[in-house]
Design a protein around this motif. Structure first.
Motif, PDB file in Angstrom:
ATOM      1  N   ARG B 244       0.841  -1.207   0.000  1.00 57.07           N
ATOM      2  CA  ARG B 244       0.000   0.000   0.000  1.00 57.07           C
ATOM      3  C   ARG B 244       0.871   1.249   0.000  1.00 57.07           C
ATOM      4  N   GLU B 245       1.887   1.242   0.895  1.00 56.74           N
ATOM      5  CA  GLU B 245       2.785   2.410   0.983  1.00 56.74           C
ATOM      6  C   GLU B 245       3.519   2.626  -0.336  1.00 56.74           C
ATOM      7  N   ILE B 246       4.057   1.524  -0.861  1.00 56.66           N
ATOM      8  CA  ILE B 246       4.873   1.654  -2.082  1.00 56.66           C
ATOM      9  C   ILE B 246       4.019   2.137  -3.264  1.00 56.66           C
ATOM     10  N   CYS B 247       2.826   1.576  -3.376  1.00 50.00           N
ATOM     11  CA  CYS B 247       1.996   1.893  -4.553  1.00 50.00           C
ATOM     12  C   CYS B 247       1.324   3.265  -4.436  1.00 50.00           C
ATOM     13  N   GLU B 248       1.303   3.835  -3.239  1.00 49.79           N
ATOM     14  CA  GLU B 248       0.661   5.143  -3.060  1.00 49.79           C
ATOM     15  C   GLU B 248       1.296   6.196  -3.977  1.00 49.79           C
ATOM     16  N   SER B 249       2.599   6.047  -4.234  1.00 46.02           N
ATOM     17  CA  SER B 249       3.295   7.051  -5.066  1.00 46.02           C
ATOM     18  C   SER B 249       2.706   7.117  -6.479  1.00 46.02           C
ATOM     19  N   LEU B 250       1.991   6.070  -6.881  1.00 53.05           N
ATOM     20  CA  LEU B 250       1.459   6.036  -8.247  1.00 53.05           C
ATOM     21  C   LEU B 250       0.309   7.019  -8.437  1.00 53.05           C
ATOM     22  N   ARG B 251      -0.225   7.517  -7.327  1.00 52.86           N
ATOM     23  CA  ARG B 251      -1.308   8.490  -7.420  1.00 52.86           C
ATOM     24  C   ARG B 251      -0.842   9.785  -8.113  1.00 52.86           C
ATOM     25  N   LYS B 252       0.482  10.012  -8.097  1.00 51.19           N
ATOM     26  CA  LYS B 252       1.036  11.233  -8.698  1.00 51.19           C
ATOM     27  C   LYS B 252       1.085  11.191 -10.226  1.00 51.19           C
ATOM     28  N   LEU B 253       0.890   9.995 -10.792  1.00 51.02           N
ATOM     29  CA  LEU B 253       1.004   9.880 -12.257  1.00 51.02           C
ATOM     30  C   LEU B 253      -0.034  10.759 -12.950  1.00 51.02           C
ATOM     31  N   ASP B 254       0.344  11.304 -14.094  1.00 46.34           N
ATOM     32  CA  ASP B 254      -0.638  12.003 -14.919  1.00 46.34           C
ATOM     33  C   ASP B 254      -1.673  10.996 -15.400  1.00 46.34           C
ATOM     34  N   ALA B 255      -2.913  11.425 -15.558  1.00 42.38           N
ATOM     35  CA  ALA B 255      -3.942  10.502 -16.048  1.00 42.38           C
ATOM     36  C   ALA B 255      -4.900  11.215 -16.984  1.00 42.38           C
ATOM     37  N   ILE B 256      -5.424  10.452 -17.932  1.00 43.68           N
ATOM     38  CA  ILE B 256      -6.414  10.983 -18.862  1.00 43.68           C
ATOM     39  C   ILE B 256      -7.704  11.273 -18.091  1.00 43.68           C
ATOM     40  N   ASP B 257      -8.407  12.283 -18.526  1.00 43.79           N
ATOM     41  CA  ASP B 257      -9.696  12.634 -17.960  1.00 43.79           C
ATOM     42  C   ASP B 257     -10.685  12.554 -19.126  1.00 43.79           C
ATOM     43  N   ASP B 258     -11.579  11.570 -19.136  1.00 39.13           N
ATOM     44  CA  ASP B 258     -12.497  11.464 -20.275  1.00 39.13           C
ATOM     45  C   ASP B 258     -13.863  10.955 -19.842  1.00 39.13           C
ATOM     46  N   ILE B 259     -14.724  10.641 -20.820  1.00 36.43           N
ATOM     47  CA  ILE B 259     -16.086  10.229 -20.459  1.00 36.43           C
ATOM     48  C   ILE B 259     -16.102   8.928 -19.660  1.00 36.43           C
ATOM     49  N   HIS B 260     -15.043   8.116 -19.789  1.00 36.49           N
ATOM     50  CA  HIS B 260     -15.046   6.832 -19.085  1.00 36.49           C
ATOM     51  C   HIS B 260     -14.735   7.002 -17.603  1.00 36.49           C
ATOM     52  N   ALA B 261     -13.850   7.937 -17.288  1.00 36.49           N
ATOM     53  CA  ALA B 261     -13.494   8.157 -15.889  1.00 36.49           C
ATOM     54  C   ALA B 261     -12.694   9.445 -15.741  1.00 36.49           C
ATOM     55  N   PRO B 262     -12.915  10.158 -14.621  1.00 40.21           N
ATOM     56  CA  PRO B 262     -12.080  11.340 -14.367  1.00 40.21           C
ATOM     57  C   PRO B 262     -10.654  10.923 -13.992  1.00 40.21           C
ATOM     58  N   ALA B 263      -9.724  11.852 -14.120  1.00 34.38           N
ATOM     59  CA  ALA B 263      -8.318  11.545 -13.847  1.00 34.38           C
ATOM     60  C   ALA B 263      -8.126  11.019 -12.425  1.00 34.38           C
ATOM     61  N   SER B 264      -8.820  11.629 -11.464  1.00 35.56           N
ATOM     62  CA  SER B 264      -8.605  11.219 -10.069  1.00 35.56           C
ATOM     63  C   SER B 264      -9.035   9.766  -9.842  1.00 35.56           C
ATOM     64  N   TYR B 265     -10.017   9.326 -10.597  1.00 37.22           N
ATOM     65  CA  TYR B 265     -10.481   7.938 -10.487  1.00 37.22           C
ATOM     66  C   TYR B 265      -9.407   6.992 -11.019  1.00 37.22           C
ATOM     67  N   ARG B 266      -8.820   7.379 -12.154  1.00 39.22           N
ATOM     68  CA  ARG B 266      -7.745   6.554 -12.712  1.00 39.22           C
ATOM     69  C   ARG B 266      -6.556   6.514 -11.746  1.00 39.22           C
ATOM     70  N   GLN B 267      -6.263   7.666 -11.115  1.00 43.93           N
ATOM     71  CA  GLN B 267      -5.128   7.700 -10.188  1.00 43.93           C
ATOM     72  C   GLN B 267      -5.382   6.810  -8.976  1.00 43.93           C
TER      73      GLN B 267
END
Ligand code: FAD
Ligand code: FES
Ligand code: FES
Lengths: 166, 291
Positions: B244-267
């Motif tokens: 959990r700790e290690i993977c938390e850093s992945l929230r910082k990745l840029d993500a697409i924001d589109d009709i399927h899901a907002p960027a924060s959801y992908r993060q």
């Protein structure tokens, strides 16, 4: 630009030599040129599965193929499933008996898809049937009776092993 | 009749295909057609020439060689799905491919078509990134190899010249018994992933991670290798809280924001799916080889 080509295809056991414009899809060729309107077109961009046919025994969306690509190949459409004009295929009987269709628009694609599935996996689980038809949309049945019909068909086909399956 | 008018070519050899690509203007290669045909039917693309690869010799094969698996560009996804060689040497690919579309689309769709179409969420694109694949490309000036990492140059754009086609893909295989998992979140079975995680791990005798590959699909225009996480995993044992700790850093990745899901959801998915995949991969580690 109206490029055409001559093609030779076998459809439901019949040989055809036809001239086709190169940009015609296999689905439109089957429906308009051969008059086999059992293959339905719901979306024409690969999403609904209504146009599914068997190409050399493998299911494929006929709206996503050009007719010229079928040259030299064998096609089975919904019209070719029943052994003759008076007898239904066990898969079709199972659909009739289990109310596996309502308006019937999706049925040709579902039957061709299931024909391949049941040939490759004669005793599928419900989950396998659901995944198998995940590429076919039905707006009427809620899929429940389609799945019941498919499982019933599997049972019938296993019972009549040796019965000819295309 | 839905596609726009075009001239149709069906060459029999790679050399003839290259010749056509080099001499024709506004030509498009047709492989399995599962992405190109919808675009033609909807007239999103208007090519003057279609060059059909379906009758070209020698592009459909699965060849296991020393430490790698070479797969021809026109190999159908269905043949990969049912290949023993793929199941034995690249089980990650076997797991991912079952989530590519449906049986009907896999019967026609090809490996090369998926990689060249380069949909940001395509499973096979992620697998090529996860395994550090190399693509072989043929053109007027001969053949060349490209590291898959350098293959996507922009959104849905591969690093191909106008006279080039993809002919084969080489996937380096991990040692027998490694851990692997492909986990995706999609709305329905057969849909493109909203986000996917492809994970490969090797552990040493004491159960510590010795090597890791973590790839996220669906976040940006091309799959992302989570290099920081891969490094952080070395020497760790698989344990939920630590992951959990290690993977938390992945929230910082840029993500697409589109009709399927907002960027924060992908993060959010980017922090969750790799963790689930790592746990699954760990459970599959079998030093004696998989059953
Ligand atoms: C209902 C449906 C669901 C789907 N779901 C998924 C999914 O969940 N995941 C997924 O990844 N895909 C999915 N797809 C797309 C997948 O099925 C396609 O197979 C894939 O995207 C393209 O492969 P193709 O062989 O069909 O290529 P084509 O559609 O023929 O070609 C795609 C593009 O690649 C180019 N191209 C093809 N081959 C070469 C080559 N050798 N060299 C250079 N350029 C080439 C073409 O010119 C074209 O631009 C889905 C498709 C449908 C219809
Ligand atoms: S009409 Fe072919 S998939 Fe919908
Ligand atoms: S029965 Fe009407 S769409 Fe399926």
């Amino acid at each position: 630009m109206s490029d055409t080509r001559q093609i030779a295809v076998t459809v439901n056991g019949m040989r055809y030599q036809e001239i086709v414009p190169v940009r015609v899809t296999l689905a439109d060729f089957l429906r308009h040129q051969l008059g086999l309107t059992g293959t339905h077109l719901g979306c024409e961009h690969g999403v609904c599965g209504a146009c599914t046919i068997l190409l050399d025994g493998r299911s494929a969306r006929s709206c996503l193929m050009l007719a010229v690509q079928a040259d030299g190949h064998e096609i089975l459409t919904v019209e070719g499933i029943a052994p003759n004009a008076d007898t239904l295929h066990p898969l079709q009987e199972a659909f009739r008996d289990n109310h596996g269709l309502q308006c019937g628009f999706c049925t040709p694609g579902i039957l061709t898809t299931l024909l391949e599935l049941l040939r490759d996996n004669p005793d599928p689980t419900e989950e396998e049937v659901r995944i198998g038809i995940s590429g076919n949309l039905c707006r009427c049945t809620g899929y429940q009776n389609i799945v019941i019909a498919a499982l019933d068909a599997a049972k019938r086909l296993r019972g009549s092993s040796g019965a000819s399956q295309p | 009749m839905k596609p726009p008018p075009f001239s149709y070519h069906d060459p029999r050899t790679v050399a003839d295909t290259v010749g056509l690509l080099a001499s024709l203007d506004n030509a498009k290669l047709l492989a399995g057609g599962q992405s190109l045909m919808p675009m033609l039917n909807m007239r999103y693309v208007l090519p003057d020439h279609i060059i059909d690869l379906n009758r070209v010799d020698g592009l459909s094969y699965i060849k296991p060689r020393d430490g790698v698996l070479e797969i021809g560009a026109m190999t159908r996804q269905r043949d990969i799905e049912f290949s023993d060689a793929v199941a034995e040497r690249c089980p990650l690919m076997a797991e991912a491919i079952r989530q590519v579309g449906h049986r009907q689309t896999r019967n026609r769709g090809t490996l090369g078509g998926s990689l060249c179409h380069l949909d940001p969420a395509a499973e096979l694109v992620s697998i090529a990134a996860a395994l550090d694949a190399k693509v072989t490309v043929a053109g007027k000036s001969g053949t060349r190899e490209i590291d898959f990492a350098a293959f996507p140059v922009a959104y849905m754009t591969p690093a191909l010249e106008l006279d080039e086609l993809l002919t084969a893909v080489t996937f380096p295989c991990w040692p027998r018994g490694h851990g692997y998992a492909f986990v995706e979140f999609a709305r329905r079975h057969g849909d493109f992933a909203i986000v996917s995680a492809a994970v490969l791990i090797e552990e040493d005798k004491s159960g510590k991670i010795a090597r890791a590959s973590v790839t996220l699909g669906g976040m940006g225009p091309a799959p992302v290798r989570a290099a920081e996480v891969e490094r952080a995993l070395i020497g760790e044992t698989i344990e939920e809280k630590r992951l959990r700790e290690i993977c938390e850093s992945l929230r910082k990745l840029d993500a697409i924001d589109d009709i399927h899901a907002p960027a924060s959801y992908r993060q959010q998915l980017a922090t969750v799916l790799p963790r689930r995949a790592l746990i699954k991969a760990h459970e599959r580690i079998a030093p004696e080889g998989w059953p």
